[in-house]
Design an enzyme around this catalytic site. Structure first.
Site, PDB file in Angstrom:
ATOM      1  N   SER A 183      45.161  45.407  40.223  1.00  0.00           N
ATOM      2  CA  SER A 183      43.756  45.578  40.575  1.00  0.00           C
ATOM      3  C   SER A 183      43.312  47.035  40.688  1.00  0.00           C
ATOM      4  O   SER A 183      42.130  47.313  40.610  1.00  0.00           O
ATOM      5  CB  SER A 183      43.465  44.853  41.883  1.00  0.00           C
ATOM      6  OG  SER A 183      44.172  45.456  42.934  1.00  0.00           O
ATOM      7  N   HIS A 211      43.210  38.344  38.836  1.00  0.00           N
ATOM      8  CA  HIS A 211      42.279  39.272  38.171  1.00  0.00           C
ATOM      9  C   HIS A 211      42.264  39.102  36.651  1.00  0.00           C
ATOM     10  O   HIS A 211      41.523  39.808  35.968  1.00  0.00           O
ATOM     11  CB  HIS A 211      42.637  40.728  38.494  1.00  0.00           C
ATOM     12  CG  HIS A 211      42.166  41.186  39.838  1.00  0.00           C
ATOM     13  ND1 HIS A 211      40.847  41.456  40.112  1.00  0.00           N
ATOM     14  CD2 HIS A 211      42.848  41.387  40.986  1.00  0.00           C
ATOM     15  CE1 HIS A 211      40.731  41.830  41.380  1.00  0.00           C
ATOM     16  NE2 HIS A 211      41.932  41.799  41.934  1.00  0.00           N
ATOM     17  N   LYS A 242      37.275  34.642  42.328  1.00  0.00           N
ATOM     18  CA  LYS A 242      36.913  35.838  41.551  1.00  0.00           C
ATOM     19  C   LYS A 242      36.111  35.394  40.324  1.00  0.00           C
ATOM     20  O   LYS A 242      34.977  34.955  40.498  1.00  0.00           O
ATOM     21  CB  LYS A 242      38.172  36.639  41.217  1.00  0.00           C
ATOM     22  CG  LYS A 242      38.792  37.257  42.475  1.00  0.00           C
ATOM     23  CD  LYS A 242      39.896  38.250  42.186  1.00  0.00           C
ATOM     24  CE  LYS A 242      40.307  38.976  43.460  1.00  0.00           C
ATOM     25  NZ  LYS A 242      41.611  38.526  43.996  1.00  0.00           N
TER      26      LYS A 242
HETATM   27  C1  LIG Z   1      42.359  38.337  45.248  1.00  0.00           C
HETATM   28  C2  LIG Z   1      43.797  38.096  44.994  1.00  0.00           C
HETATM   29  C3  LIG Z   1      44.519  37.138  45.716  1.00  0.00           C
HETATM   30  C4  LIG Z   1      43.900  36.361  46.842  1.00  0.00           C
HETATM   31  O1  LIG Z   1      42.950  35.445  46.375  1.00  0.00           O
HETATM   32  P1  LIG Z   1      42.134  34.569  47.446  1.00  0.00           P
HETATM   33  O2  LIG Z   1      41.836  33.294  46.723  1.00  0.00           O
HETATM   34  O3  LIG Z   1      40.927  35.350  47.794  1.00  0.00           O
HETATM   35  O4  LIG Z   1      43.023  34.355  48.621  1.00  0.00           O
HETATM   36  C5  LIG Z   1      45.839  36.934  45.390  1.00  0.00           C
HETATM   37  N1  LIG Z   1      46.454  37.652  44.398  1.00  0.00           N
HETATM   38  C6  LIG Z   1      45.795  38.594  43.699  1.00  0.00           C
HETATM   39  C7  LIG Z   1      46.500  39.350  42.628  1.00  0.00           C
HETATM   40  C8  LIG Z   1      44.458  38.858  43.985  1.00  0.00           C
HETATM   41  O5  LIG Z   1      43.816  39.814  43.304  1.00  0.00           O
END
Ligand SMILES: *Cc1c(COP(=O)(O)O)cnc(C)c1O
Length: 395
Positions: A183, A211, A242
């Protein structure tokens, strides 16, 4: 009793503030979108949401959520295995498996839970988890909850991964674990090479697609589409929070027996509430949209390519990226904060990141592109970057 503890917390909080690491939250008074209203009343262009496909405020998903709430109620008041599973939960699980080309899917309240609950039910102290050094906090926590032996390799470094695989040969089972897209840089894990090494050293592979799903690959099917290895990963975890609508919810999808075992033993699944019908209904509509058209992916890819091309030709130092994350390198922590503040006064909302979120001396502004951005939004952002870049002597 609280007195001494209160003082202790006050001191710790002050330390966080003095180190400049205190996180302030900006208040949004509109839906999440390309243009948002903030509590001071201004409208700004949003370049720091994970709203990659622009679905966070999409009328189709809002409609599906409302309709499902009318038909199936507000909440489930139960974990899945007692009385928290509706037919629509099974439908969504099936649609996620079809999307990724996997056998089956298990839903969680969040991807944090999916990652937190994936290792402990499957592996014991006889086994090995080989994890990328930049993996998400939820993977790190999941590994901590499991008794397997831990190995770590430098970010996306396949020579180091091979060394760790060699070192882990005496364990019973091995699994390589990595984020699909990292990220802070936007780089993609070299999944093709990871699978080759996994083959050579008898290991399974798990990718966290939070992501990357919906974003990378021509039709947004994620890393397995990008590397043409559909069906070859053993475990994929992902989020509905996301690209896939931005509400809430996570999942693990992969081999049939793995998913079956998680339903039996994964603690965040067994002991936490079922996702609400509205989120499930919107999720089903979302995956239907994904199979009907690639319009959103096409727009996202066009936007990303355009932004990066223009920023590079303006003279900015952009980290190599294969995702919708664009790291504009400034290196200096203070400069990154000043740059972000000036951009905000130009109506562009981005975040400057610096140590310890990124390595020392690698401060940057992270720009996240979205299918919701229109050409005029991108032009305004690029223009503002150039203006501030010149003012601060960056370009
Ligand atoms: C955002 C993210 C998570 C967590 O996702 P949520 O559904 O908000 O708990 C886990 N792993 C990665 C790589 C992320 O970017």
């Amino acid at each position: 009793m609280y007195g001494k503890f209160k003082e202790h917390l006050q001191n710790e909080l002050l330390e966080i503030k003095n180190a400049g690491l205190f996180k302030e939250e900006r208040i949004i008074t509109s839906p999440q979108d390309a243009v948002i209203k903030v509590s001071s009343g201004e409208e700004v262009l949003n370049f720091c949401a994970n709203n990659y496909l622009g679905l966070s405020n999409h009328p189709e998903l809002i409609g599906a959520a409302k309709e499902t709430m009318d038909n199936r109620g507000f909440g489930m008041s139960s974990v899945r295995f007692i009385c928290g599973t509706q037919d629509i939960h099974k439908t969504l699980e099936k649609k996620i498996a079809e999307f990724f080309g996997t056998d089956d899917t298990i839903l969680y309240a969040a991807a944090f839970d999916a990652n937190g609950g994936v290792f402990e039910p499957l592996l014991t102290s006889e086994d090995a988890i080989i994890s990328d050094s930049l993996n998400h906090a939820s993977i790190i926590d999941g590994v901590r909850l499991c008794k397997a032996q831990r190995y770590r390799y430098n970010n996306a470094d396949m020579e180091d991964l091979e060394q760790q695989l060699k070192a882990a040969q005496s364990q019973r089972f091995r699994i390589i674990v990595s984020d699909g897209v990292f990220s802070m840089d936007g780089n993609v894990a070299p999944v093709d090479k990871m699978l080759e090494l996994a083959n050579k050293y008898d290991a399974m592979v798990m990718i966290d697609e939070c992501h990357s799903a919906g974003v990378v690959g021509k039709t947004g099917r994620g890393v397995t589409e990008l590397f043409n290895v559909r069906g070859e990963l053993d475990i994929i975890t992902g989020t509905l929070g996301k690209a896939f609508g931005g509400a809430v919810g996570g999942f693990t999808t992969g081999r049939k027996e793995i998913i079956e075992m998680l339903r039996q033993r994964s603690r965040p699944y067994l002991f936490s509430n079922s996702l609400p019908p509205s989120v499930i209904g919107a999720g089903i509509r979302m995956f239907d949209m994904m199979s009907e058209t690639t319009e959103l992916q096409d727009r996202l890819h066009r936007n990303t390519d355009h932004f990066i091309k223009e920023m590079k030709s303006a003279g900015f130092d952009i980290k190599p990226t294969s995702s919708a994350i664009c790291a504009v390198m400034l290196y200096d922590a203070k400069l990154s904060q000043e740059f972000a503040a000036k951009l905000l006064s130009e109506g562009i909302y981005v975040i400057g990141f610096y140590y310890p979120v990124v390595p020392k001396g690698e401060a940057r502004i992270r720009v996240q592109l979205s299918a919701a951005h229109e050409a005029r939004h991108l032009d305004k952002a690029i223009k503002a970057f150039k203006k501030v870049g010149k003012e601060l002597g960056v370009i």
